[in-house]
Design a protein around this motif. Sequence first.
Motif, PDB file in Angstrom:
ATOM      1  N   PRO A 210       0.835  -1.211   0.000  1.00 20.87           N
ATOM      2  CA  PRO A 210       0.000   0.000   0.000  1.00 20.87           C
ATOM      3  C   PRO A 210       0.865   1.255   0.000  1.00 20.87           C
ATOM      4  N   GLU A 211       0.467   2.250  -0.756  1.00 27.07           N
ATOM      5  CA  GLU A 211       1.275   3.457  -0.897  1.00 27.07           C
ATOM      6  C   GLU A 211       1.417   4.234   0.413  1.00 27.07           C
ATOM      7  N   SER A 212       0.482   4.058   1.328  1.00 25.90           N
ATOM      8  CA  SER A 212       0.462   4.875   2.548  1.00 25.90           C
ATOM      9  C   SER A 212       1.381   4.365   3.653  1.00 25.90           C
ATOM     10  N   ILE A 213       2.053   3.210   3.446  1.00 24.22           N
ATOM     11  CA  ILE A 213       2.925   2.676   4.494  1.00 24.22           C
ATOM     12  C   ILE A 213       4.277   2.284   3.914  1.00 24.22           C
ATOM     13  N   ASP A 214       5.255   2.124   4.813  1.00 27.21           N
ATOM     14  CA  ASP A 214       6.593   1.727   4.405  1.00 27.21           C
ATOM     15  C   ASP A 214       6.720   0.206   4.412  1.00 27.21           C
ATOM     16  N   ALA A 215       7.588  -0.296   3.578  1.00 31.90           N
ATOM     17  CA  ALA A 215       7.748  -1.740   3.428  1.00 31.90           C
ATOM     18  C   ALA A 215       8.293  -2.404   4.690  1.00 31.90           C
ATOM     19  N   ASP A 216       9.043  -1.646   5.502  1.00 30.53           N
ATOM     20  CA  ASP A 216       9.647  -2.234   6.697  1.00 30.53           C
ATOM     21  C   ASP A 216       8.813  -1.988   7.954  1.00 30.53           C
ATOM     22  N   LEU A 217       7.563  -1.624   7.799  1.00 28.56           N
ATOM     23  CA  LEU A 217       6.697  -1.348   8.948  1.00 28.56           C
ATOM     24  C   LEU A 217       6.509  -2.617   9.785  1.00 28.56           C
ATOM     25  N   PHE A 218       6.558  -2.453  11.113  1.00 34.89           N
ATOM     26  CA  PHE A 218       6.365  -3.546  12.059  1.00 34.89           C
ATOM     27  C   PHE A 218       4.933  -3.426  12.591  1.00 34.89           C
ATOM     28  N   ILE A 246       5.821  -3.329  23.472  1.00 41.00           N
ATOM     29  CA  ILE A 246       6.425  -3.322  22.133  1.00 41.00           C
ATOM     30  C   ILE A 246       6.170  -1.935  21.515  1.00 41.00           C
ATOM     31  N   PRO A 247       6.970  -0.935  21.867  1.00 44.23           N
ATOM     32  CA  PRO A 247       6.711   0.447  21.410  1.00 44.23           C
ATOM     33  C   PRO A 247       6.775   0.621  19.897  1.00 44.23           C
ATOM     34  N   SER A 248       7.464  -0.274  19.182  1.00 41.06           N
ATOM     35  CA  SER A 248       7.630  -0.110  17.733  1.00 41.06           C
ATOM     36  C   SER A 248       6.447  -0.637  16.931  1.00 41.06           C
ATOM     37  N   ILE A 249       5.501  -1.316  17.580  1.00 39.48           N
ATOM     38  CA  ILE A 249       4.400  -1.966  16.864  1.00 39.48           C
ATOM     39  C   ILE A 249       3.352  -0.957  16.411  1.00 39.48           C
ATOM     40  N   LYS A 250       2.766  -1.211  15.252  1.00 37.05           N
ATOM     41  CA  LYS A 250       1.645  -0.417  14.738  1.00 37.05           C
ATOM     42  C   LYS A 250       0.438  -1.336  14.547  1.00 37.05           C
ATOM     43  N   LEU A 251      -0.722  -0.745  14.596  1.00 37.17           N
ATOM     44  CA  LEU A 251      -1.966  -1.467  14.327  1.00 37.17           C
ATOM     45  C   LEU A 251      -2.592  -0.894  13.072  1.00 37.17           C
ATOM     46  N   ILE A 252      -2.769  -1.729  12.055  1.00 35.23           N
ATOM     47  CA  ILE A 252      -3.406  -1.295  10.811  1.00 35.23           C
ATOM     48  C   ILE A 252      -4.846  -1.785  10.793  1.00 35.23           C
ATOM     49  N   LEU A 253      -5.768  -0.851  10.555  1.00 35.43           N
ATOM     50  CA  LEU A 253      -7.182  -1.168  10.436  1.00 35.43           C
ATOM     51  C   LEU A 253      -7.612  -0.973   8.993  1.00 35.43           C
ATOM     52  N   THR A 254      -8.314  -1.941   8.434  1.00 34.73           N
ATOM     53  CA  THR A 254      -8.852  -1.804   7.083  1.00 34.73           C
ATOM     54  C   THR A 254     -10.323  -2.180   7.095  1.00 34.73           C
ATOM     55  N   GLY A 255     -11.092  -1.587   6.222  1.00 33.49           N
ATOM     56  CA  GLY A 255     -12.509  -1.922   6.133  1.00 33.49           C
ATOM     57  C   GLY A 255     -13.376  -0.692   5.969  1.00 33.49           C
ATOM     58  N   ALA A 256     -14.562  -0.893   5.433  1.00 31.54           N
ATOM     59  CA  ALA A 256     -15.498   0.200   5.174  1.00 31.54           C
ATOM     60  C   ALA A 256     -16.217   0.618   6.455  1.00 31.54           C
ATOM     61  N   ASP A 257     -16.659   1.856   6.479  1.00 27.30           N
ATOM     62  CA  ASP A 257     -17.391   2.381   7.636  1.00 27.30           C
ATOM     63  C   ASP A 257     -18.838   1.913   7.591  1.00 27.30           C
ATOM     64  N   LYS A 258     -19.317   1.355   8.693  1.00 23.95           N
ATOM     65  CA  LYS A 258     -20.710   0.939   8.825  1.00 23.95           C
ATOM     66  C   LYS A 258     -21.418   1.730   9.927  1.00 23.95           C
ATOM     67  N   LYS A 289      -3.437  -8.715   0.620  1.00 23.62           N
ATOM     68  CA  LYS A 289      -2.552  -9.872   0.606  1.00 23.62           C
ATOM     69  C   LYS A 289      -1.161  -9.492   1.094  1.00 23.62           C
ATOM     70  N   TRP A 290      -0.688  -8.315   0.712  1.00 21.00           N
ATOM     71  CA  TRP A 290       0.609  -7.849   1.196  1.00 21.00           C
ATOM     72  C   TRP A 290       0.588  -7.724   2.708  1.00 21.00           C
ATOM     73  N   LEU A 291      -0.510  -7.218   3.250  1.00 23.08           N
ATOM     74  CA  LEU A 291      -0.622  -7.090   4.706  1.00 23.08           C
ATOM     75  C   LEU A 291      -0.551  -8.458   5.383  1.00 23.08           C
ATOM     76  N   TYR A 292      -1.270  -9.441   4.854  1.00 27.24           N
ATOM     77  CA  TYR A 292      -1.207 -10.789   5.416  1.00 27.24           C
ATOM     78  C   TYR A 292       0.230 -11.314   5.427  1.00 27.24           C
ATOM     79  N   LEU A 293       0.927 -11.135   4.312  1.00 28.81           N
ATOM     80  CA  LEU A 293       2.253 -11.721   4.154  1.00 28.81           C
ATOM     81  C   LEU A 293       3.328 -11.020   4.966  1.00 28.81           C
ATOM     82  N   ASN A 294       3.081  -9.783   5.376  1.00 26.71           N
ATOM     83  CA  ASN A 294       4.107  -9.009   6.067  1.00 26.71           C
ATOM     84  C   ASN A 294       3.741  -8.629   7.498  1.00 26.71           C
ATOM     85  N   SER A 295       2.551  -8.994   7.925  1.00 21.41           N
ATOM     86  CA  SER A 295       2.093  -8.667   9.274  1.00 21.41           C
ATOM     87  C   SER A 295       2.709  -9.598  10.313  1.00 21.41           C
TER      88      SER A 295
END
Length: 401
Positions: A210-218, A246-258, A289-295
């Motif tokens: 995804p364009e909005s994140i870096d490839a090495d994101l944890f 784990i201060p370096s961890i990020k949480l990515i949320l994806t999905g439409a607003d309901k 799929k990229w998120l699954y493979l790199n999460s």
Amino acid sequence: MKKLRVGVWLENYEAAAGGGFGYYTQLVKKINTYNFKDADIVFLSNNNEVDHINFERKYNIKWKPYHETRAIRIINFAARKLRISTREKLREKRKKENEGQLKRELNQYVDVIYYLSPTCVFPDFPYIYTIWDLGHLSMYAFPEVNMNNVFEKRKYHHDHYPHKALMIFAESNKGKQEIIQYLKINEERIKVVPLFPSEIVNEDVSPKLPESIDADLFFIHYPAQYWAHKNHFNLLMAFTKIIEKIPSIKLILTGADKGNKEYIKQLIAEYNLDRYVIDMGFVSNEELKWLYLNSQGLVMPTFLGPTNMPILEAAELGCPVACSKLEGHIEQLGDYGYYFDPKDPKEIASTICAMIDDKTSNIKRNYKNNFNINRAMVSIDKAFSELKHIRFCWGFNDEIF
């Protein structure tokens, strides 16, 4: 013996519909090319726009719902004025003639209709019904299943259509148990057709950063639409504890607003999580799929079961899974999953941390792939063969059918 003519009902699904879209589109494609032992397939539609697949056999229904003509409306008006009792008789006669026309049209092509999702368009024609969940009965009374007349609609729907079905397809053994428990339906009529991951797991779907994140994101991620039952609240409460460890961890949320997204954004700001939580909204299959493979792992604290598709997608792609301790989830993942009480932020946090520790330590867990499209097709094929011996007990007759 002749084959059972099964009409598969086509619907208009959009990608933003989430897991339902992935399930529906893949199942349609598979049915379209599968060689059933005792069934011939024809796809049915009353919408000419459903043409995104090159169907082997497809029939567009010409029948239209009954509407009173201007002449009938005038007769009804006169009948009301003159207090003549023919008004309702005329209406019922026209309605019966209209329904008879539909049945005769359908009978030319199919013996039974198979609805791939929890819907029923023609309840007076033999059908197979699909139940994904009974959330309005099996979980807490969240707004999306309880308020604004939704509960009443769901209850009416499930009090009528499943009971009239020749067969019901459930996605798991736990799902079958819930149908028996909540709807009091004979278990002989309920067949388990295992849920399966979407096409995202296939090799022809190429992962895309995804364009909005870096490839090495944890990071860990949660692909879920913003419903209350998806439980973003307790996940965020847990995440405040996770970042302490784990201060370096990020949480990515994806999905439409309901309808619940603004509230979740307020919570993120209130608990100073802006730097740690990334809301990506709806993403493409390639990005997901990229998120699954790199999460570091999929997290799924949902209250709604009994099954869920993302945990199967993650497991198939080798992504660790920490999810609600639902019987259906355990049936899906077995020893592969990390389970927690979705109401307990401390337990959610400790379970996710254990998953991340195992991931970084390269600890592998055993995944038995019992929920896949091939097993689903075998179950459907077997159900069609059984149903043939039930459906052929009667023919087409206007008096009984």
